[in-house]
Design an enzyme around this catalytic site. Structure first.
Site, PDB file in Angstrom:
ATOM      1  CD  GLU A   1      -2.561  -3.270  -3.517  1.00  0.00           C
ATOM      2  OE1 GLU A   1      -1.471  -3.792  -3.188  1.00  0.00           O
ATOM      3  OE2 GLU A   1      -3.049  -2.303  -2.914  1.00  0.00           O
TER       4      GLU A   1
ATOM      5  CE  LYS B   1      -5.081   0.183   1.301  1.00  0.00           C
ATOM      6  NZ  LYS B   1      -4.700   0.959   0.118  1.00  0.00           N
TER       7      LYS B   1
ATOM      8  CG  ASP C   1      -6.261  -1.009  -2.211  1.00  0.00           C
ATOM      9  OD1 ASP C   1      -7.055  -0.811  -1.268  1.00  0.00           O
ATOM     10  OD2 ASP C   1      -5.243  -0.299  -2.371  1.00  0.00           O
TER      11      ASP C   1
ATOM     12  CE  LYS D   1       1.012  -1.446  -2.491  1.00  0.00           C
ATOM     13  NZ  LYS D   1      -0.285  -1.592  -1.814  1.00  0.00           N
TER      14      LYS D   1
ATOM     15  CD  GLU E   1      -0.526  -1.759   1.625  1.00  0.00           C
ATOM     16  OE1 GLU E   1       0.105  -2.066   0.598  1.00  0.00           O
ATOM     17  OE2 GLU E   1      -1.602  -1.130   1.591  1.00  0.00           O
TER      18      GLU E   1
ATOM     19  CE  LYS F   1       1.407   2.071  -4.370  1.00  0.00           C
ATOM     20  NZ  LYS F   1      -0.008   1.722  -4.285  1.00  0.00           N
TER      21      LYS F   1
ATOM     22  CG  ASP G   1      -1.364  -1.016  -5.736  1.00  0.00           C
ATOM     23  OD1 ASP G   1      -2.301  -1.176  -6.548  1.00  0.00           O
ATOM     24  OD2 ASP G   1      -1.497  -0.383  -4.667  1.00  0.00           O
TER      25      ASP G   1
ATOM     26  CG  HIS H   1       5.611   6.617  -2.337  1.00  0.00           C
ATOM     27  ND1 HIS H   1       6.514   5.590  -2.170  1.00  0.00           N
ATOM     28  CD2 HIS H   1       4.383   6.056  -2.141  1.00  0.00           C
ATOM     29  CE1 HIS H   1       5.869   4.468  -1.880  1.00  0.00           C
ATOM     30  NE2 HIS H   1       4.574   4.722  -1.877  1.00  0.00           N
TER      31      HIS H   1
HETATM   32  C1  MUC Z   1      -2.458   1.653  -2.192  1.00  0.00           C
HETATM   33  O1  MUC Z   1      -3.189   1.845  -3.161  1.00  0.00           O
HETATM   34  O2  MUC Z   1      -2.222   0.499  -1.897  1.00  0.00           O
HETATM   35  C2  MUC Z   1      -0.247   1.582  -0.046  1.00  0.00           C
HETATM   36  C3  MUC Z   1       1.101   1.501  -0.172  1.00  0.00           C
HETATM   37  C4  MUC Z   1       1.516   2.507  -1.046  1.00  0.00           C
HETATM   38  O3  MUC Z   1       2.655   2.759  -1.420  1.00  0.00           O
HETATM   39  O4  MUC Z   1       0.431   3.183  -1.459  1.00  0.00           O
HETATM   40  C5  MUC Z   1      -0.683   2.759  -0.727  1.00  0.00           C
HETATM   41  C6  MUC Z   1      -1.980   2.826  -1.400  1.00  0.00           C
HETATM   42 MG    MG Z   2      -3.410  -0.386  -3.485  1.00  0.00          MG
END
Ligand code: MUC
Ligand code: MG
Length: 373
Positions: free
Chosen positions: A223, A272, A248, A166, A326, A168, A197, A21
């Site tokens: 994000e 969170k 976030d 989402k 999420e 990354k 994000d 991941h």
């Molecule tokens: C984040 O920063 O959002 C949430 C989903 C993911 O893949 O990482 C987290 C942390």
């Molecule tokens: Mg995030």
């Protein structure tokens, strides 16, 4: 006589992820959870959990430091206290200990679970009652490979496990990331919502260029594009673009959100339980967000089933979750340590209904995955 806290155990558990991941700051191949078991004087047990991402690469608490904080500092304060006084105990830890919100969240969760088991009521009922019994859940596409991400997304759309995604980004050159995102958006089409994000990886000028490109590519939400302390950049970017920003890392609790809103930010916030130090504090943000016209989103620190369920109970009490949730953490792990996993279907997850969290530990699995020293 009311039950008192008899014992507290913090257990490190490591479960491999189903695939690497990739985030802007680290790549995860395993998720480490701190499972908290609090027993009371009547023999009932409450479960809690804390996670972070990639050791110390995401935030200042690591799984090992969370266990140490609980064993060395929280345990001596909590043993012998009345177990039902959750708010009193929360304030006691708040006063005695700076920071360490992930550890505090695990303790608060276990106390809620215990209280729910004693009273026969679910955590959401104890928090005032669920408004949602099925919550939307997105999936994070973060294999690092465009073709694999498209394959993953199309599979989940087909089976209706997820319809929101989402991505990354932020570890590669800007235009490389943009091409990756645009290719995925093009492949999934308008039926799926695609968000990104950046996990703080861009400076403001990169973010401005990035957001213009993302807006043109049909992305729905960006994000945390810039560093968490750089609140002014979030405000300026939210004024410049109609593509909304999700705060976030910049917002841990109601006070942070109030401050950002007062600076003129518009957009949404990722609540969170971990960042806030527990479900109570996380939910305080909902009131500020609604007063300031900021959208709500149920966020994760990639918790396993125990932490995910605690958060789901909290988010279920919010009247409106503008951007869904999420809470897919358990699905990223190869295995689970609970008897009955959460039921993910129909682009979301069912809220468990049993007492407390409504979750039971699988002792054999826990014994297998717990860290051996
Ligand atoms: C984040 O920063 O959002 C949430 C989903 C993911 O893949 O990482 C987290 C942390
Ligand atoms: Mg995030």
């Amino acid at each position: 006589m009311s039950a008192t806290i008899h014992s507290i155990e913090a257990i490190l558990v490591d479960i491999p992820t189903i695939r690497p991941h990739k985030l802007s700051m680290t790549t995860m191949g395993v998720q480490s959870m701190v499972i908290v078991r609090i027993k009371d004087s009547e023999g009932l047990e409450g479960l809690g959990e804390a996670t972070t991402i990639g050791g110390l690469s995401y935030g200042p608490e690591s799984p090992e430091s969370i266990k140490l904080t609980i064993d060395t500092y929280f345990k001596p304060q909590l043993i012998g206290q009345l177990a039902d006084n959750i708010n009193t105990l929360r304030v006691m830890l708040e006063r005695s200990t700076r920071g360490n919100r992930l550890a505090k969240s695990a303790i608060e969760t276990a106390l809620w679970d215990l209280y729910g088991k004693r009273t026969g009521r679910s955590l959401s009922a104890l928090l005032g009652g669920a408004v949602h019994s099925h919550l939307p859940v997105l999936w994070t596409l973060a294999s690092g490979d465009t073709t694999q991400d498209i394959h993953e997304a199309l599979g989940f759309i087909e089976t209706r496990r997820h319809c929101d995604f989402k991505l990354k980004i932020g570890s590669r050159a800007l235009m490389e990331d943009i091409r990756h995102v645009a290719a995925i958006k093009e492949a999934v089409g308008d039926t799926a919502s695609v968000r990104v994000d950046v996990n703080q990886a861009w400076d403001e000028s990169t973010a401005a260029k990035g957001m213009a490109e993302l807006q043109a590519a049909g992305i729905d939400l960006v994000e945390q594009p810039t560093p968490m302390a750089d609140l002014a950049s979030l405000v300026r970017l939210s004024e410049k673009f109609h593509l909304p920003i999700l705060a976030d890392e910049a917002v841990a609790n109601a006070k942070d959100l109030y401050h950002l809103a007062a600076l003129g930010f518009s957009g949404a916030v990722a609540m969170k339980i971990a960042k806030a130090g527990g479900p109570l504090r996380a939910l305080e943000q909902a009131a500020v967000a609604s007063a300031a016209g900021i959208g709500l989103y149920g966020g994760t620190l990639l918790e396993g089933t125990i932490g995910t369920t605690a958060a789901l109970h909290a988010w279920s009490t919010c009247e409106k979750l503008h951007w869904g949730t999420e809470m897919f953490g358990p699905l990223l792990m190869k295995d689970d340590i609970v008897i009955q996993p959460l039921n993910f279907h129909n682009n979301g997850v069912d809220l468990p209904t049993g007492p407390g969290l409504g979750i039971e530990i699988d002792e054999e699995k826990l014994a297998f995955y717990r860290r051996k020293d």
